[in-house]
Design an enzyme around this catalytic site. Structure first.
Site, mmCIF file in Angstrom:
data_model
loop_
_atom_site.group_PDB
_atom_site.id
_atom_site.type_symbol
_atom_site.label_atom_id
_atom_site.label_comp_id
_atom_site.label_asym_id
_atom_site.label_seq_id
_atom_site.Cartn_x
_atom_site.Cartn_y
_atom_site.Cartn_z
ATOM 1 N N PHE A 67 0.853 -1.190 0.000
ATOM 2 C CA PHE A 67 0.000 0.000 0.000
ATOM 3 C C PHE A 67 0.894 1.246 0.000
ATOM 4 O O PHE A 67 0.726 2.159 0.793
ATOM 5 C CB PHE A 67 -0.941 0.019 1.212
ATOM 6 N N CYS B 284 -4.882 3.024 10.502
ATOM 7 C CA CYS B 284 -5.169 4.461 10.551
ATOM 8 C C CYS B 284 -6.627 4.733 10.909
ATOM 9 O O CYS B 284 -7.146 5.815 10.638
ATOM 10 C CB CYS B 284 -4.819 5.123 9.221
#
Length: 400
Positions: A230, A341
């Site tokens: 990612f 996150c």
């Protein structure tokens, strides 16, 4: 304020009284006075004790967002300049300010407002109606605060295209505030140069919150092989290459991100050892396992797997699966960096997911560091949503 008073039910307003800035719709007993959505109101406790001033929006379940706990406070340009000056001084005290988040909403006592500084460009997000009404005024004040330090802002771009605006009854918008300028330009962070695109990039164009987590990875990657999952525009991968990693592969599902990442590798003269490929990470990791690939360092920086409490169980499963596949690719004695996150994924559940992943593939973990978001994204105690990023670095060993 038109003398509008919002009175709480008895026993309500708990999160606000514990240090937060939000008053929810179901905590309110009465609203007396005339007002328009987005305008200022006084908030009183059930016994008429004044609690402060905030702005109201009846389209949102977060009915009032508080600006001051002093009902005598005049909410004017001087007040907002004070808030913005305090936010800027805090960044000067705590972080490299060449590119940083200057305002982080509730954590800077300006709920619903985000301002990122990329060199001499500001990117603003107005996520609430109250801040949407104030945004141009606040931009001008922010530019004035920076000018006092000799910093001239050449352009401001608005990225108010986040889903949060839907809950406020607002459309998603983006565009220039003031004169147009080139929205693709270069910044430097941790010694690494980046081409960024504040118009078309994710969020405000660059993820500033991982700045010092990327720096932490520089210490352990020299002469090592690295897989960065990612990768977006190559941030962790490029930090590894800059710090002397032997070979780095960055992977992302976005063609645009991979194109920018490869450009950034060339910009830093790292294209011989830092490479980027477009893959769906969830499909690609099992393929690498099947091929018998191994890396000295694996970095997992996925998007949030949950944006609500209702989907936490599925998120735990997702983090467990991605960490299990990542761990299979780490050499004995190598390193895994793993993060989330999402503020809904609390640390206890995140740790549980990683522990279960490690047990399922017979790996042992030695924690090197636990980190959170960069200090320019401060965590305000009492405002739980301001704490969201959890970042672990482990040494991974086979069970013996």
């Amino acid at each position: 304020m038109e003398n509008t008073i919002v009175t709480l039910k008895k026993g309500e307003g708990r999160s606000f009284k514990q240090g937060g800035l939000w008053i929810y719709d179901n905590e309110i007993e009465t609203i007396k006075g005339r007002f328009k959505n987005g305008h200022l109101v006084e908030v009183h406790d059930y016994n008429d004790y004044p609690l402060g001033i905030g702005y109201i929006n009846q389209n949102s379940k977060i009915r009032v967002r508080m600006l001051s706990r002093n009902v005598q406070q005049e909410i004017n340009d001087a007040f907002f300049k004070m808030r913005l000056s305090h936010a800027w001084q805090y960044r000067k005290d705590t972080v490299d300010t060449s590119s940083c988040r200057i305002v982080f909403g509730e954590a800077d006592f300006l709920p619903g407002l985000v301002i990122d500084k990329f060199e001499d460009v500001l990117v603003i997000q107005a996520l609430t109606l109250g801040m949407d009404l104030l945004k141009e005024r606040l931009v001008n004040l922010m530019k004035g605060v920076l000018q006092e330090d000799g910093i001239t802002i050449r352009g401001v771009y608005e990225r108010s295209d986040a889903k949060e605006r839907d809950k406020e009854g607002l459309s998603r918008i983006k565009g220039f505030i003031g004169e147009p300028f080139a929205t693709k330009f270069d910044i430097v962070e941790n010694g690494v140069h980046y081409h960024i695109d504040v118009e078309n990039g994710q969020k405000t164009g660059f993820f500033l919150d991982q700045k010092y987590n990327r720096l932490a990875m520089q210490r352990i990657v020299k002469d090592k092989t690295v897989l960065d999952c990612f990768t977006y525009i190559g941030t962790f991968a490029l930090n590894c290459g800059y710090a002397g990693a032997k070979d780095v592969l960055g992977v992302d599902a976005s063609d645009l991100a991979v194109e920018l990442a490869n450009d950034n590798a060339k910009l830093n003269h790292l294209e011989d050892k830092v490479h980027f490929e477009q893959h769906d990470v969830f499909d690609f990791l099992p393929e690498l396992v099947e091929e018998g690939k191994k890396f000295d360092v694996v970095i997992l920086d996925p998007p949030a797997f949950t944006k609500s409490r209702s989907s936490i169980k599925n998120a735990i499963k997702g983090y467990r699966e991605i960490n299990r596949e990542g761990l299979k690719l780490v050499k004995d004695g190598g390193y895994l960096a793993s993060c989330t996150c999402s503020h809904f994924m609390d640390n206890e559940n995140f740790v549980k997911a990683i522990e279960q992943a490690a047990r399922s593939v017979h790996k042992r973990l030695r924690q090197i560091e636990f980190r959170q978001q960069s200090p320019d994204h401060p965590i305000l105690w009492g405002a739980s949503d301001s704490s969201y990023l959890k970042f672990y670095i482990f040494q991974v060993t086979d069970e013996k």
